[in-house]
Write a protein that holds these residues in place. Sequence first.
Motif, PDB file in Angstrom:
ATOM      1  N   ASN A  95      -7.424   1.923   2.168  1.00  0.00           N
ATOM      2  CA  ASN A  95      -6.251   2.256   1.364  1.00  0.00           C
ATOM      3  C   ASN A  95      -6.192   3.481   0.553  1.00  0.00           C
ATOM      4  O   ASN A  95      -7.115   3.458  -0.269  1.00  0.00           O
ATOM      5  CB  ASN A  95      -5.789   0.872   0.772  1.00  0.00           C
ATOM      6  N   ARG A 100       0.287   0.122  -2.615  1.00  0.00           N
ATOM      7  CA  ARG A 100      -0.558  -0.583  -1.686  1.00  0.00           C
ATOM      8  C   ARG A 100      -1.614  -1.340  -1.877  1.00  0.00           C
ATOM      9  O   ARG A 100      -2.425  -1.800  -1.428  1.00  0.00           O
ATOM     10  CB  ARG A 100      -0.620  -0.335  -0.251  1.00  0.00           C
ATOM     11  N   ASP A 103      -3.040  -5.159  -1.803  1.00  0.00           N
ATOM     12  CA  ASP A 103      -2.595  -5.720  -0.245  1.00  0.00           C
ATOM     13  C   ASP A 103      -3.496  -6.464   0.084  1.00  0.00           C
ATOM     14  O   ASP A 103      -4.749  -5.861   0.388  1.00  0.00           O
ATOM     15  CB  ASP A 103      -1.980  -4.637   0.407  1.00  0.00           C
ATOM     16  N   HIS A 122       1.409  -8.591  -1.097  1.00  0.00           N
ATOM     17  CA  HIS A 122       1.414  -7.368  -1.439  1.00  0.00           C
ATOM     18  C   HIS A 122       1.048  -6.966  -3.026  1.00  0.00           C
ATOM     19  O   HIS A 122       1.822  -7.817  -3.720  1.00  0.00           O
ATOM     20  CB  HIS A 122       2.988  -6.550  -1.383  1.00  0.00           C
ATOM     21  N   ASN A 123       0.069  -6.130  -3.246  1.00  0.00           N
ATOM     22  CA  ASN A 123      -0.342  -6.105  -4.607  1.00  0.00           C
ATOM     23  C   ASN A 123      -0.968  -7.238  -5.222  1.00  0.00           C
ATOM     24  O   ASN A 123      -0.676  -7.373  -6.576  1.00  0.00           O
ATOM     25  CB  ASN A 123       0.716  -5.345  -5.375  1.00  0.00           C
TER      26      ASN A 123
END
Length: 338
Positions: A95, A100, A103, A122-123
């Motif tokens: 990533n 992001r 994630d 997410h996160n």
Amino acid sequence: MRNIPSAANRRSVSRRGLFRAGGGLAAGAALGSAGVLLGAGPAWAEVPDSPRFDLVGAGGNPVWKKSLHANWVMQSFAYDNVHQHIYFAQVNSQNSDPDRVGDLWITKTDTAGNQLGSMALHNFGHGVSIAVEPYNRSVYLWTEWMSSSSGFGTKIGRFAFADGAVLEKTSGAIQDRTPSIGDTMINPQPAIDPSTDRLLVRYKTGTDQPRIVAFPLSDARAGRLASENRLVERALPARGSWGTDNPFQGYTAYGRYAYLLEGRANGPSYITVIDLNDTGQSTVIDRWQTTAGESLSGREPQGMAVWLHSSGPRLAFGFHSNTDGVRQASVFYKSEFV
């Protein structure tokens, strides 16, 4: 490699019946930050005795080079021991989008690693450890949550698994289950011991200062995660420069003993055994090397869990592999006791 401390090098533990049969604190007792019973002299907290897994022997290999939902790195896994399913946590190691960071994909499989569903988070964090709790006709996941810029979670969240769902870190469906025991809690990572219904949390209070704390799952589920709710707390071994070359890769617990997994990609992998009733940074077995999965390309240890199989309990540990860009998961186990 075995390094079992002699009795002279390990502090003795008082056995005064301080806990109920289920592992809880006696009424009116409270623990200090080092695990000492406040107002009760120098006695140390204690969990009931249990057998210890034998790390030698062939063991088993129920999951071999299985592709998960996304072509991301498998970081950890845990079992739904009621329905006999596995939940894997995966992170995108490549990533580059700051929005992001943290994630995760969760992949649900059968016990052979065949896909049954997935969920996006997410996160949340790096996915170092995941816990699975079948409860009230749902399956709840416990993960690190609220990712920092480093990509690791700063809290622990509990939420129901929902196939196909996308869960944002700000969702009201997430219950904050971060312990509040007075310690600085850096990178908290959850695990559940299904044999005793305990939540365990590994965390750090500073650089190379790892600790572990345990709570009754019923208290943790309800959000009762304060000092007076903990069953036991102790330091874990400092890792020093050796730890730089051999990253921490997961842990689990079965009864009295916790098991830590360490190692790097394309290098040796180690399991360390900790007595939850001991003190300081002592170990029962220090850095026992496992050769499981040694033929895997890009072999990297990732995750540990207890599997309650019909034939008996199993200590499971996993490996990520990478064959020509295809990322896969494998799981091995030990089922004999010392």
